[in-house]
Every structure is written in structure tokens, then in C-alpha cells.
Design an enzyme around this catalytic site. Structure first.
Site, mmCIF file in Angstrom:
data_model
loop_
_atom_site.group_PDB
_atom_site.id
_atom_site.type_symbol
_atom_site.label_atom_id
_atom_site.label_comp_id
_atom_site.label_asym_id
_atom_site.label_seq_id
_atom_site.Cartn_x
_atom_site.Cartn_y
_atom_site.Cartn_z
ATOM 1 N N LYS A 42 -11.402 11.766 7.733
ATOM 2 C CA LYS A 42 -10.209 11.367 9.638
ATOM 3 C C LYS A 42 -11.159 12.375 10.657
ATOM 4 O O LYS A 42 -10.719 13.618 10.257
ATOM 5 C CB LYS A 42 -9.055 10.722 9.524
ATOM 6 C CG LYS A 42 -8.889 9.311 8.679
ATOM 7 C CD LYS A 42 -7.540 9.387 8.628
ATOM 8 C CE LYS A 42 -6.986 7.718 8.093
ATOM 9 N NZ LYS A 42 -7.289 6.569 9.164
ATOM 10 N N ARG B 288 -7.328 -1.668 1.595
ATOM 11 C CA ARG B 288 -7.599 -2.719 1.108
ATOM 12 C C ARG B 288 -8.569 -2.942 0.144
ATOM 13 O O ARG B 288 -8.340 -3.949 -1.002
ATOM 14 C CB ARG B 288 -8.538 -3.824 2.250
ATOM 15 C CG ARG B 288 -9.980 -3.118 1.999
ATOM 16 C CD ARG B 288 -10.529 -3.130 3.181
ATOM 17 N NE ARG B 288 -10.097 -2.536 4.546
ATOM 18 C CZ ARG B 288 -10.674 -2.780 5.638
ATOM 19 N NH1 ARG B 288 -12.173 -4.260 5.782
ATOM 20 N NH2 ARG B 288 -10.462 -2.523 7.045
ATOM 21 N N ASP C 33 1.431 7.153 5.419
ATOM 22 C CA ASP C 33 0.257 5.698 5.158
ATOM 23 C C ASP C 33 1.019 4.703 3.995
ATOM 24 O O ASP C 33 0.262 3.884 3.325
ATOM 25 C CB ASP C 33 -0.835 6.405 4.423
ATOM 26 C CG ASP C 33 -1.739 5.550 5.548
ATOM 27 O OD1 ASP C 33 -2.090 3.742 5.432
ATOM 28 O OD2 ASP C 33 -3.154 5.480 4.568
ATOM 29 N N ASP D 103 -12.743 5.806 3.912
ATOM 30 C CA ASP D 103 -11.536 5.255 4.560
ATOM 31 C C ASP D 103 -10.670 3.800 4.794
ATOM 32 O O ASP D 103 -9.335 3.832 5.010
ATOM 33 C CB ASP D 103 -11.650 6.155 6.278
ATOM 34 C CG ASP D 103 -9.928 6.290 6.834
ATOM 35 O OD1 ASP D 103 -9.143 6.057 6.447
ATOM 36 O OD2 ASP D 103 -10.180 6.463 8.335
ATOM 37 N N LYS E 289 1.123 -1.359 -0.067
ATOM 38 C CA LYS E 289 0.020 -0.016 0.288
ATOM 39 C C LYS E 289 0.849 1.060 -0.023
ATOM 40 O O LYS E 289 1.581 1.507 0.776
ATOM 41 C CB LYS E 289 -0.926 -0.270 1.774
ATOM 42 C CG LYS E 289 -1.592 0.985 1.173
ATOM 43 C CD LYS E 289 -2.481 0.813 2.764
ATOM 44 C CE LYS E 289 -3.058 2.084 3.692
ATOM 45 N NZ LYS E 289 -4.121 1.824 4.782
ATOM 46 N N GLU F 7 -9.932 2.252 2.600
ATOM 47 C CA GLU F 7 -9.671 2.746 0.978
ATOM 48 C C GLU F 7 -7.593 1.329 1.318
ATOM 49 O O GLU F 7 -7.775 1.673 -0.221
ATOM 50 C CB GLU F 7 -8.161 3.723 0.821
ATOM 51 C CG GLU F 7 -7.031 4.294 1.110
ATOM 52 C CD GLU F 7 -7.143 4.285 2.670
ATOM 53 O OE1 GLU F 7 -7.781 3.734 3.875
ATOM 54 O OE2 GLU F 7 -5.754 4.862 2.457
HETATM 55 N N1 BES Z 1 -4.431 4.161 6.844
HETATM 56 C C1 BES Z 1 -5.177 3.897 8.368
HETATM 57 C C2 BES Z 1 -5.206 3.173 8.716
HETATM 58 C C3 BES Z 1 -4.240 3.506 10.024
HETATM 59 C C4 BES Z 1 -4.387 4.056 11.397
HETATM 60 C C5 BES Z 1 -2.539 3.665 9.600
HETATM 61 C C6 BES Z 1 -2.899 4.460 12.124
HETATM 62 C C7 BES Z 1 -1.505 4.010 10.344
HETATM 63 C C8 BES Z 1 -2.339 4.263 12.057
HETATM 64 C C9 BES Z 1 -6.335 2.798 7.191
HETATM 65 O O1 BES Z 1 -6.838 3.331 6.210
HETATM 66 C C10 BES Z 1 -7.696 2.633 7.727
HETATM 67 O O2 BES Z 1 -8.161 4.788 8.114
HETATM 68 N N2 BES Z 1 -8.171 2.069 8.513
HETATM 69 C C11 BES Z 1 -9.839 2.246 8.879
HETATM 70 C C12 BES Z 1 -10.788 1.248 8.639
HETATM 71 C C13 BES Z 1 -11.582 1.356 8.874
HETATM 72 C C14 BES Z 1 -12.340 2.418 8.955
HETATM 73 C C15 BES Z 1 -13.080 -0.124 9.093
HETATM 74 C C16 BES Z 1 -9.307 2.233 10.521
HETATM 75 O O3 BES Z 1 -8.453 1.673 11.129
HETATM 76 O O4 BES Z 1 -9.851 3.155 11.351
HETATM 77 ZN ZN ZN Z 2 -5.130 4.142 4.742
HETATM 78 ZN ZN ZN Z 3 -7.687 5.389 5.714
#
Ligand code: BES
Ligand code: ZN
Ligand code: ZN
Length: 500
Positions: A279, A353, A290, A349, A267, A351
């Protein structure tokens, strides 16, 4: 700082300072006969009386100024049974930084002084070289204010009692030096502000790496991503003025053309605002990291090429920026992925996957991997579960799982096995598409991994590393200032070096 070598025994050694590392059980003057020979003055130094060898304890001793070794820095390692590689690396990095603060130009580290330490000998030579160089990493490029910092030492020399530097010792020290350069590259990429590192700029970094090392590199722009059917990557990148890129790299040294490649997928979200599922403002700036997975792969390829590891390796990086605007992906949208599966977007968010499933599918079709490993800052849930020092490892192959766990532990890129719990697949059901892009909050890291698994052919050996949280160091140390950690680089290099 250069890594050099000195041979010829104690009488020939020369530098501004010598380093010595001792466990609590050892007496500095006894455990280092060679150093005692090179700098006999230190063995009668009164300062030794109070040195205990506790972890992080330091003792700086001075001999007469015109001696070949006029200074000695002794660093404690604590009790022998607790002296892990992590303790050793921190001690070396701390000692070298102290030399820098003293404004010294040259450092000598007797290789024989490593032999008596736990895990001793050649392996510690590699780690010493790595830690010495990595300890000097400083990601500050965008501050006009110059701290009154001394320049880096010019060189650190490993010193040998033999008449010639042993070949294996050279190899190990170079390995450490290469790993340090690779980790610095990954840290730089993670630390670069997102306005200065668009998906196109990240792709350029891939191209530059390929040029440096004679690798193949293809970069697909938005039109080509669309034409080839990577609907997920296209959709995630749609809300940004900085268009997405797919970067495909192939490292294939002579003689390896017939191999199925170790295939690495990442990613590479140059910024993740969350998109329309925006966010919260707090800490959103950290989402410039990221693309930590992509940075880890680029760093690893740098070291792999510097060392000319004889293995065919392919890499696919899905680079995009997740932004909200009039063209952005909406909750409720359905996108068609490269694999043909349709995905209902319930949260923009989630994204990572969506770009990864296309990259995984592309990688399998194009390369028929011998082994497929993806690495991504995928879920906050994984960071909540494991903290910032361990990444989640999702893999159904027990041998591969254990192999990665052991490799990671040796280089401090720790991974811990997490379940690919099949029943949770039902939680990704969508009313309107083949799959939804999120499940419930509970088990978030597993749900994401199960989502990815839908895009991996059954007979492919695959491991997924969720490195969310490990991409940054929040609490600085001698080995890493606050910011990009370079997590994953060394793990992937070790993986490339080994067979499972
Ligand atoms: N990039 C984030 C995950 C992340 C969080 C990386 C903290 C590094 C530190 C990812 O894209 C994300 O936002 N995931 C969401 C998924 C949810 C909406 C199912 C998450 O983890 O809240
Ligand atoms: Zn992300
Ligand atoms: Zn995200």
C-alpha cells in the site's frame, strides 16, 4: 461510571446535577413537572428566558448548594420531527461529558423526562444508558502526558416517580450499559497498535472473552491451519513473523444445544500492509484497524453473554497479518482454499477475501449455520461508494436484507443494500486457476462480494457486510473520539436478539 436507579418520587431524588433534554417546541419548566417538583428553583430561573431548545444548546442552572439537586443541565434537541435517536444519543453523551468537565460525581436523569420525547419511554432508557457510558470512552492508553482531565462521574442514576424501580426499566438500562461495554471492547481492539496486537494476541482476546463467559473457544495455530487445509489463511499470513490464527468460539446457553447456530464470520487482519502489492505510505497506519470485523464480533459476544441471550451462536475469526517478506505470498501464486477451489493471486492487497473464503467454508462445514453473516473491512471501493457512516450489505434474501437495515438504523450501525451482481462473476476468471482474487477496479466492492459468494452453499442464508471505512471515526464527537468506532457491535447484538 455506574448506572444506578432511584425510586420514591421527586422528593427522594438526590445527585450533584440533574439532566433535562428538551425539543425546540417544549418549554423546559412545563414539560417536566416531576423535575419542577424535585428542584422547584429552576422553574423561576432567569436563564430559562433565552433557552431555545436548539440542537446542542446547553444551559447550566444553579440552585442553592445544599439542595438535594443543586444543579440542572438542560440540553436542546432541536425540532421534534428531526429528533432522531442519533440526536438523542449525542445529546446525552454531550451532557455527561459536560458533567465530567465540571468535576461532578453524580448525575440524575428522571426517566419520566424521556417519556415525552420522540420514540419515548423504555427504548430511550436503553439509549440513554448506552450514550452516557459510551460518551466517556477514552482510548488513550499509550500517552504519558496526562491531560488535566477530571475523573469520570461515579454514577448516573435513572430516577423514577414510582415507589419501586420498574423491572423493565432496569432491563433496558442494563442493556444499554452492556452495549457500551461491548463497543468499548471493540474500540480498544481496533485502537491497539499493531505491534501490540498480533494474530496470536487477538486470539488471546477471544480466549479471555470465552473464559469470562463460559464459552467454548478453540484456537488453531499455523501448523493446525495448514493441516486442516485452510490454504488461503495460511498464504496470507505467510509473510509475517506473527503467524496466523483461526479462532472458533461457540456460545451455547443451557437449553439451546439443539439449535442450529447463528454463525458469525470475520476478517481479522491485525495489520494490512498490502503485502508485496504494498500500500502507499499515506494512512497505512490505519490498517491496524483491518480486524474491525473480528473486533465487532468479539464485542457483540461480550454483550450477548452479559445479557444471556438465549441463542446458540458460533463465531469464526480469520486472524493474520499481511506483510511483505521472503516468505510472503506473491502475485502470480496459486493457493488452494479449504473449499478446494484454487485461487490465483493477482494482488496481495486483496487478502481479506482469501482469508474469509476459508473462514466461511470452515464455518459452514463445522456448524451447519441457521444464518451465516460475515463482517469485514473488505474493500476501499465500498468506503468510496458509501462513506464512513454506512456499511455495504450484500444479501440475496430480501427479508434478511430489510431486517438488517432496520436493526442497523435503530442502533446507528447503518447498512445499505448493494447488489450481488451475478454477471460480474465472469470478471473473476483466471487463466491458470479456478478464480482470480481480483476483478477490475470498477465495482470493487461487488467483485469482492461475488468472490465470497463462490464459497457459500446455495441453500445457506448468508449476508456479507463490508464495513471498510466505518471501522474508524475521523471526526470525533461526544459519542466517539477519533479512532476505532465499534461499528457493527450493536447491529450483531440486535441480530442475535431477533429472528428473521
Ligand atoms: N483492508 C483493505 C480495505 C480497506 C480500505 C479497509 C480502506 C479500510 C479502509 C483491503 O484489504 C484492501 O486493501 N482492498 C483492496 C482490494 C483491491 C486490491 C482489489 C482495495 O480496496 O484497494
Ligand atoms: Zn485488508
Ligand atoms: Zn488489503
Amino acid at each position: 461510571m455506574d448506572i444506578r436507579f432511584q425510586a420514591g418520587g421527586p422528593a427522594a431524588w438526590k445527585a450533584d446535577i440533574a439532566l433535562l433534554f428538551v425539543c425546540r417546541e417544549d418549554a423546559p419548566a412545563d414539560c417536566q413537572p416531576e423535575l419542577a417538583e424535585a428542584a422547584p428553583w429552576f422553574t423561576i430561573s432567569p436563564g430559562l428566558r433565552d433557552f431555545r431548545g436548539e440542537k446542542e444548546e446547553k444551559l447550566l442552572l444553579y440552585g442553592l448548594p445544599d439542595l438535594p439537586l443543586p444543579r440542572l443541565l438542560i440540553t436542546g434537541l432541536g425540532p421534534r420531527e428531526a429528533c432522531t435517536l442519533d440526536v438523542f444519543r449525542l445529546a446525552v453523551a454531550g451532557a455527561v461529558r459536560r458533567c465530567k468537565d465540571l468535576g461532578l460525581a453524580s448525575i440524575l436523569l428522571p426517566a419520566s423526562a424521556l417519556a415525552h420525547l420522540p420514540g419515548g419511554g423504555l427504548r430511550l432508557l436503553e439509549e440513554a444508558a448506552f450514550a452516557a457510558c459510551t460518551g466517556l470512552y477514552n482510548g488513550k492508553k499509550w500517552q504519558n502526558r496526562k491531560d488535566e482531565e477530571k475523573p469520570d462521574p461515579e454514577w448516573l442514576a435513572f430516577a423514577f416517580t414510582e415507589a419501586f424501580v420498574p423491572d423493565e426499566a432496569r432491563v433496558m438500562a442494563r442493556r444499554g450499559e452492556h452495549s457500551a461495554r461491548a463497543v468499548a471492547l471493540a474500540r480498544d481492539l481496533v485502537n491497539t497498535p499493531p505491534n501490540l496486537l498480533s494474530p496470536a494476541a487477538l486470539a488471546d482476546q477471544g480466549e479471555a472473552l470465552a473464559k469470562r463467559h463460559n464459552m467454548r473457544c478453540e484456537i488453531f495455530d499455523k501448523a493446525q491451519i495448514e493441516a486442516q487445509g485452510l490454504g488461503g489463511l495460511l498464504a496470507v499470513g505467510a509473510g509475517s513473523a506473527n503467524e496466523p490464527r483461526l479462532v472458533v468460539l461457540e456460545y451455547c446457553p443451557a437449553g439451546c444445544e439443539g439449535q442450529k447456530p447463528l454463525t458469525l464470520v470475520a476478517k481479522g487482519l491485525c495489520f494490512d500492509s498490502g503485502g508485496l502489492s504494498l500500500k502507499p505510505a499515506q494512512n497505512m497506519h490505519h490498517m491496524k484497524g483491518d480486524m474491525g470485523g473480528a473486533a465487532a464480533i468479539l464485542g457483540a459476544l461480550e454483550a450477548i453473554a452479559l445479557e444471556a441471550i438465549p441463542r446458540r451462536i458460533a463465531a469464526v475469526l480469520a486472524c493474520a497479518e499481511n506483510m511483505p517478506d521472503g516468505n510472503a505470498l506473491r502475485p502470480g501464486d496459486v493457493v488452494t482454499t479449504l473449499a478446494g477451489l484454487s485461487v490465483e493471486i493477482l494482488n496481495t492487497d486483496a487478502e481479506g477475501r482469501i482469508v474469509l473464503c476459508d473462514a466461511l467454508c470452515y464455518a459452514q462445514r463445522r456448524f451447519a449455520p441457521e444464518l451465516l453473516v460475515d463482517i469485514a473491512t473488505l474493500t476501499g471501493a465500498c468506503a468510496v461508494a458509501l462513506g464512513s457512516q454506512i456499511a455495504g450489505l450484500f444479501c440475496t434474501d430480501a427479508a434478511l436484507t430489510e431486517h438488517l437495515r432496520v436493526l442497523g438504523a435503530a442502533v446507528s450501525d447503518h447498512v445499505w443494500p448493494m447488489p450481488l451482481w451475478e454477471p460480474y462473476k465472469d470478471l473473476l476468471k483466471s487463466e491458470v486457476a479456478d478464480l482470480a482474487n481480483i476483478g477490475p477496479r470498477e465495482g470493487g466492492a461487488i467483485n469482492a462480494a461475488i468472490f465470497l459468494k463462490q464459497f457459500v452453499e446455495n441453500d445457506v442464508r448468508w449476508a456479507h457486510i463490508d464495513m471498510a471505512g466505518t471501522d474508524r471515526t475521523e471526526k470525533g464527537s461526544a459519542l466517539a473520539p477519533v479512532g476505532g468506532s465499534g461499528y457493527g457491535v450493536r447491529l450483531l447484538v440486535e441480530l442475535a436478539r431477533s429472528t428473521v
